[in-house]
Write an enzyme that holds these catalytic residues in place. Sequence first.
Site, PDB file in Angstrom:
ATOM      1  CD  GLU A  61      -2.793   1.011   2.449  1.00 19.39           C
ATOM      2  OE1 GLU A  61      -2.645   0.154   3.253  1.00 19.39           O
ATOM      3  OE2 GLU A  61      -3.644   1.755   2.613  1.00 19.39           O
ATOM      4  NE  ARG A 296       4.384  -7.953  11.165  1.00 16.16           N
ATOM      5  CZ  ARG A 296       3.666  -7.180  10.185  1.00 16.16           C
ATOM      6  NH1 ARG A 296       2.802  -7.548   9.546  1.00 16.16           N
ATOM      7  NH2 ARG A 296       4.362  -5.927  10.182  1.00 16.16           N
ATOM      8  CE  LYS A 306       3.659   0.468   4.794  1.00 17.60           C
ATOM      9  NZ  LYS A 306       2.404   0.183   4.143  1.00 17.60           N
TER      10      LYS A 306
END
Length: 599
Positions: A61, A296, A306
Amino acid sequence: MSSPNKPEVAPAANFIKNIVEADLAAGKHAQRHWSGQPGTAADQASGPLDPAKIRTRFPPEPNGYLHFGHAKSILLNFGLAQQYGGRCHLRFDDTNPEKEDQEYVDSIVDAVKWLGCSWESAGETNLYYASNYFDWMAAFAEYLISAGHAYVDSQSADEMRANRGTLTGAGKDSPFRTRSVEENMALFKRMQAGEFPDGAHILRAKIDMSAPNINLRDPAIYRIRHATHHNTGDKWCVYPMYTFAHPIEDALECITHSICTLEFEDQRPFYDWLLERLAEGGLLQRPLPQQIEFSRLNLTYVVLSKRKLIQLVDEKHVSGWDDPRLPTLVGARRRGYSAEGFRLFAERIGVSKHDSLIDYALFEDAMREVMNESDQRRIAVLDPVKLIIDNYPADQVEECFAPNHPLHPELGQRAVPFSRELWIEGEDFMEVPSKGYRRLFPDNMARLRYGYVVKCIGCDKDANGKITAVHCEYLPETKSGTPGADSVKVKGNLHWVSAAQSYAAEIRLYDRLFSVAAPGARREGDAPDLERNFLDDLNPNSRQSITAQLEPCLRDAKPEERFQFERHGYFVADRVDSKDGQPVFNRAVTLKDSWGKAG
Ligand code: ATP
Ligand code: MG
């Protein structure tokens, strides 16, 4: 990549490779068609059999800069495509109109390229924007309505939340769930026409309000949002939800293996439900993409989220997104980390479904191993103290020869000037030696690497007792590379630069940005109600700027050129602040792992 000095570490397991290999062996995807671009079942059917054996994708994104965790995903997806004769798409998942920005798009393109990954292969350019699929997405939503699989709900957000049920209790059907197909269609058209304010209605999939998996309790698929989108402008005032958009993006792009992180595991049933319904309606080509989740990357001493990275940048705890201490890919590049090092690291940590916290030292080890192979050697004195060779002629300069790379003799050697006054490291002299000290102290001999053996005869001090110069005498017959070099055996071996020819340069030494392994995490002994803030764990000494003395040829270093400074570590010419003839160097990593150990 291997070096003779280090043991081989076998690549760790990657369970996704097993899945891909089994699919290939079964010919699962062999009959897919590919028209050359994303499209519906009909579009794809018009094309030939897909020459790509598999298709994967990296779908960021564009709402922030990529970090080390994204690198794991990038290398995994592009790596699988490369290994198995497939293609990997770079897809900007830009379906959310509010948070996205061209700056992020550009930085993502740069970062993926920097890692050595390409969405251009075998004549295809697989760079896509999910926002280009809005027409299809809206049409698919209408198909779901027409097939009785979706309805417009007009409950308030609070009512919807209340009726959603809990982990243990079933939800309740919305009073609008029984609207007719015609009514739903008319309402959805009016939503698209801009007749309603944000939040007035929402389109939901009609699945099962008592499903044990809450994600199947009639999830929202389209919402009203009067917002300008960076790509489609004001064309739309309804936008798809991520969980609706993402599977469709994968299917339109004929993705075979849709790899994501574990938090999407609970979404997989909806992913499959949605694509099945659309394929039943003849809209999507089979076989459908398969979602596969992996754990992850979590690394000690950094934050990989982020949100936290944005906070560090916005509140100016760091100099910007490319601060060399940040675990962003622009930061890594500026720091001097190597893309090859990321690859080795990714191989070593493998891919699994187990959550784990990887030690940052493992990351640095991978970097060192790659750089040891790739980087030429140079000489820098970081804490310069004058060494005067009293019996060497004052006006004489001679050449010594230093190998550019001890593991690669073919890279040759270079001349380094030697003269009566040199710079050596402050720590290479002790007036009163500590136990086991082998370098220079009065009456001791040591070798000036690539030069001569010298015998220390004393030092000068200023009024405060600070050492201003070390004195020695050289043994003329001991020059490195001559027959007499081994005639005198010494234990210490020092690096140096000639004072008249070396030059002063700024060097930046970086350390870990956080001083604890898990920034912001609770620690043993914390009061039960104590909440920690990751910002309190910032390492106050993570950046230091010093003036060093460098061998003359380093003046010519180009931005991003990296070297091993002998005995110190790996340093790169800063890509932002270096000037022609005056590069600034960043330390990427020390030679050995010295974190937490005394210098
Ligand atoms: P963050 O959680 O840091 O905000 P994100 O998941 O929101 O990151 P996206 O742009 O959605 O960021 O991520 C693009 C891809 O990168 C996704 O497929 C995601 O699963 C993957 N990814 C993100 N963080 C990690 C991580 N720490 N380890 C491995 N893959 C990751
Ligand atoms: Mg995300």
